[in-house]
Scaffold this motif. Structure first.
Motif, short mmCIF file in Angstrom:
data_model
loop_
_atom_site.label_atom_id
_atom_site.label_comp_id
_atom_site.label_asym_id
_atom_site.label_seq_id
_atom_site.Cartn_x
_atom_site.Cartn_y
_atom_site.Cartn_z
N ILE A 124 0.99 -1.32 0.04
CA ILE A 124 0.02 0.17 -0.12
C ILE A 124 0.92 1.40 0.06
O ILE A 124 1.70 1.42 0.90
CB ILE A 124 -0.94 0.04 1.15
N ILE A 125 0.89 1.96 -1.00
CA ILE A 125 1.42 3.34 -1.27
C ILE A 125 0.64 4.36 -1.13
O ILE A 125 -0.10 4.49 -2.07
CB ILE A 125 2.61 3.32 -2.53
N LEU A 126 1.00 5.34 -0.33
CA LEU A 126 0.18 6.61 0.02
C LEU A 126 1.20 7.78 -0.63
O LEU A 126 2.50 7.67 0.08
CB LEU A 126 -0.16 7.01 1.23
N ASP A 127 0.72 8.66 -1.46
CA ASP A 127 1.66 9.61 -1.98
C ASP A 127 0.72 10.91 -1.95
O ASP A 127 -0.35 10.80 -2.12
CB ASP A 127 2.41 9.63 -3.17
N CYS A 128 1.32 12.17 -1.77
CA CYS A 128 0.68 13.45 -2.01
C CYS A 128 1.61 14.20 -2.87
O CYS A 128 2.56 14.37 -3.06
CB CYS A 128 0.35 13.83 -0.61
N VAL A 184 -10.81 4.24 -0.41
CA VAL A 184 -10.28 3.30 -0.02
C VAL A 184 -10.86 2.27 1.04
O VAL A 184 -10.68 1.09 0.71
CB VAL A 184 -8.80 3.76 0.89
N ARG A 185 -11.45 2.87 1.99
CA ARG A 185 -12.48 1.91 2.94
C ARG A 185 -13.28 1.09 2.02
O ARG A 185 -13.35 -0.22 2.33
CB ARG A 185 -13.27 2.81 3.59
N LYS A 186 -13.90 1.45 1.06
CA LYS A 186 -14.81 0.42 0.16
C LYS A 186 -13.93 -0.53 -0.47
O LYS A 186 -14.31 -1.60 -0.54
CB LYS A 186 -15.56 1.42 -0.74
N TYR A 187 -12.77 0.14 -0.97
CA TYR A 187 -11.98 -1.12 -1.47
C TYR A 187 -11.53 -2.13 -0.56
O TYR A 187 -11.55 -3.23 -0.79
CB TYR A 187 -10.82 -0.43 -2.09
N LEU A 188 -10.94 -1.68 0.70
CA LEU A 188 -10.53 -2.62 1.72
C LEU A 188 -11.56 -3.54 2.15
O LEU A 188 -11.22 -4.56 2.77
CB LEU A 188 -9.79 -1.92 2.81
N ILE A 218 -6.78 0.23 7.32
CA ILE A 218 -6.21 -0.96 7.03
C ILE A 218 -6.02 -1.69 8.42
O ILE A 218 -6.04 -3.09 8.24
CB ILE A 218 -4.65 -0.61 7.00
N LYS A 219 -5.84 -1.15 9.59
CA LYS A 219 -5.64 -1.95 10.87
C LYS A 219 -7.19 -2.88 11.27
O LYS A 219 -7.12 -3.78 11.46
CB LYS A 219 -5.52 -0.99 11.83
N ASP A 220 -8.15 -2.17 10.71
CA ASP A 220 -9.58 -2.64 11.21
C ASP A 220 -9.63 -3.80 10.18
O ASP A 220 -10.54 -4.93 10.60
CB ASP A 220 -10.64 -1.66 10.81
N ASN A 239 -0.17 -8.45 7.15
CA ASN A 239 0.70 -8.94 5.94
C ASN A 239 0.76 -7.78 4.80
O ASN A 239 0.32 -7.94 3.82
CB ASN A 239 -0.28 -10.10 5.33
N ALA A 240 1.28 -6.52 5.49
CA ALA A 240 0.96 -5.41 4.53
C ALA A 240 2.47 -4.67 4.65
O ALA A 240 3.14 -4.94 5.72
CB ALA A 240 -0.04 -4.60 5.00
N TRP A 241 2.81 -3.96 3.95
CA TRP A 241 3.76 -3.09 3.76
C TRP A 241 3.03 -1.53 3.46
O TRP A 241 2.73 -1.33 2.24
CB TRP A 241 4.99 -3.38 2.64
N ILE A 242 3.31 -0.71 4.11
CA ILE A 242 2.67 0.63 4.02
C ILE A 242 3.88 1.60 3.61
O ILE A 242 5.02 1.62 4.72
CB ILE A 242 2.15 1.02 5.23
N ILE A 243 3.73 2.24 2.50
CA ILE A 243 4.99 3.44 2.23
C ILE A 243 4.06 4.65 2.06
O ILE A 243 3.10 4.67 1.47
CB ILE A 243 5.61 2.84 0.89
N PHE A 244 4.71 5.68 2.74
CA PHE A 244 4.15 7.10 2.32
C PHE A 244 5.50 7.96 1.95
O PHE A 244 6.68 7.90 2.39
CB PHE A 244 3.74 7.86 3.87
#
Length: 429
Positions: free
Chosen positions: A5-9, A134-138, A211-213, A219-224
């Motif tokens: 999961i990559i978040l960018d801005c 994102v919530r809908k997707y997850l 993501i936590k909920d 089993n995730a890798w989060i990148i910002f």
């Protein structure tokens, strides 16, 4: 296989609490850094949106992948044929790919974005809508492994060149960067910027909670990360440090990226794709130009970069520049005469008139700065005899890099898609 999961801005640089800006309300992302890992010396390959993002998601420099300028009209830059976005590389490896929010390396239409390798695309600019989607997707029936790319428009300036999308934030005070004047205009704009950053951070916090909920953390890798520096004079669109230093934060339980560790090594954002593929055990293409720092993350022997490179060719005008930065020195090569090309949104900033004399001046062919003694990059040392050896060394290393990566600037000026289209119109029958 680990979900990515990559978040960018847009336009954030390192303007966050976790990077020392204590008046900036980035509590959620600061929390991610305190629980995960943070990179202190992470730099983008280009101080503009599309070129920088092209480096992040291809592992190749903008001058190599074809993204010399902005992707949107009327500039219309596109990847060279055959370039592979991270989404395509991961999809080939069996990942389900999705994008929510914005991207900015191709036209902003679902069909164009899907061509980058995304199976599912939901385009929106409002950060709350991004979080909701994102919530809908997850919460949907996820097909693992998956790659989710989340893009925030904020804290980009609005269509009027201001930070008016949210109320100003002075809850922690207002700190003015040292390269800007401490004047009423700066106090006002920095408070407004902090308000827009707060809105982005709140949306990021909602996504992290999702993501936590959803039980995905194990089993995730989060990148910002972000594309380049904040949209202020002498930052965005310049090769000075406020333009090219960028945030990079990671969190992953299965990969052991935990505990608030801070890495001081030099990292270029072109290094991200080879690192991701390396950590995920996916074979990388042989044309990647970034350097994997996976050994660093694994606490294994790692050959640290001695320098990072940055470039600018087009923004709203042709402005070819190349730069090399070590931990102490920076050399900028200005290939054309002229003054700094200030982005239109920054030009409309009320701060801009206060610094115009620092911007509207002719530049020399070379700029050499001692970042230890001159962090604001004001004193050009290129003609100082005592720095001659440093200058010659950096100049040769910069030239070697341009040759190794086949920078077309070595062959002469570069024309834009706008020029090519205009020539076609002139010759139309």
């Amino acid at each position: 296989m680990i979900n990515l999961i990559i978040l960018d801005c847009h336009d954030l640089g390192q303007h966050m609490g976790t990077y020392g800006w204590k008046t900036v309300p980035t509590h959620n992302l600061d929390g991610l850094a305190s629980q995960g890992v943070r990179f202190e010396n992470h730099f983008c390959t280009a101080p503009q949106c599309s070129p920088s993002r092209s480096g992040i998601y291809t592992g190749r420099y903008p001058h190599a992948n074809g993204m010399f300028g902005l992707a949107h009209a009327p500039f219309n830059w596109r990847f060279n044929p055959g370039e592979l976005h991270l989404a395509q590389l991961l999809r080939q490896a069996g990942y389900r790919t999705a994008l929510v929010g914005i991207q900015h390396v191709t036209a902003h239409q679902a069909e164009s974005v899907q061509a980058l390798g995304f199976d599912e695309v939901t385009l929106t600019q409002n950060p709350n809508e991004v979080a909701q989607n994102v919530r809908k997707y997850l919460e949907s029936e996820l097909k693992e492994p998956f790659f989710l790319k989340v893009g925030f428009e904020y804290p980009h300036r609005d269509d009027q060149g201001r930070f008016k999308q949210a109320p100003p934030d002075r809850s922690l005070g207002v700190e003015i960067p040292s390269y800007l004047p401490d004047c009423p205009q700066a106090q006002e704009e920095l408070a407004e910027l902090q308000g827009v950053i707060r809105e982005m951070d709140l949306a990021a916090g909602k996504i992290l909670s999702c993501i936590k909920d959803a039980g995905l953390l194990e089993n995730a890798w989060i990148i910002f990360t972000t594309d380049h520096g904040i949209a202020m004079p002498l930052a965005k669109c310049t090769l000075y440090d406020p333009g090219i230093e960028t945030a990079l934060i990671m969190y992953s339980e299965p990969l052991g990226l935990l505990g608030g560790k801070v890495y001081e090594q030099l990292i270029n954002n072109v290094d991200l794709v080879p690192t991701i593929l390396d950590m995920l055990g996916i074979e990388e293409p042989d044309n990647l130009q970034g350097q994997s720092f996976a050994p660093l993350l694994r606490n294994m022997p790692y050959q640290e970069r001695e320098e990072v490179f940055a470039e600018k060719t087009f923004h709203t005008a042709y402005e070819p520049q190349r730069a090399i930065r070590t931990k102490r020195f920076k050399l900028i090569w200005n290939l054309e005469a002229g003054i700094i090309n200030v982005p239109g949104d920054v030009m409309r900033s009320p701060i801009f008139p206060e610094v115009i004399l620092s911007v509207v001046k002719e530049r020399p062919h070379f700029e050499l700065y001692d970042l230890l003694n001159d962090p604001n990059e004001r004193t050009n040392l290129v003609n100082r005899p005592e720095y001659e050896d440093i200058f010659n060394d950096l100049r040769q290393r910069l030239l070697n890099w341009m040759k190794e990566t086949q920078d077309p600037l070595l062959d002469g000026p570069i024309a834009s898609p706008f020029y090519e289209f205009g020539r076609e119109q002139l010759n139309a029958k």
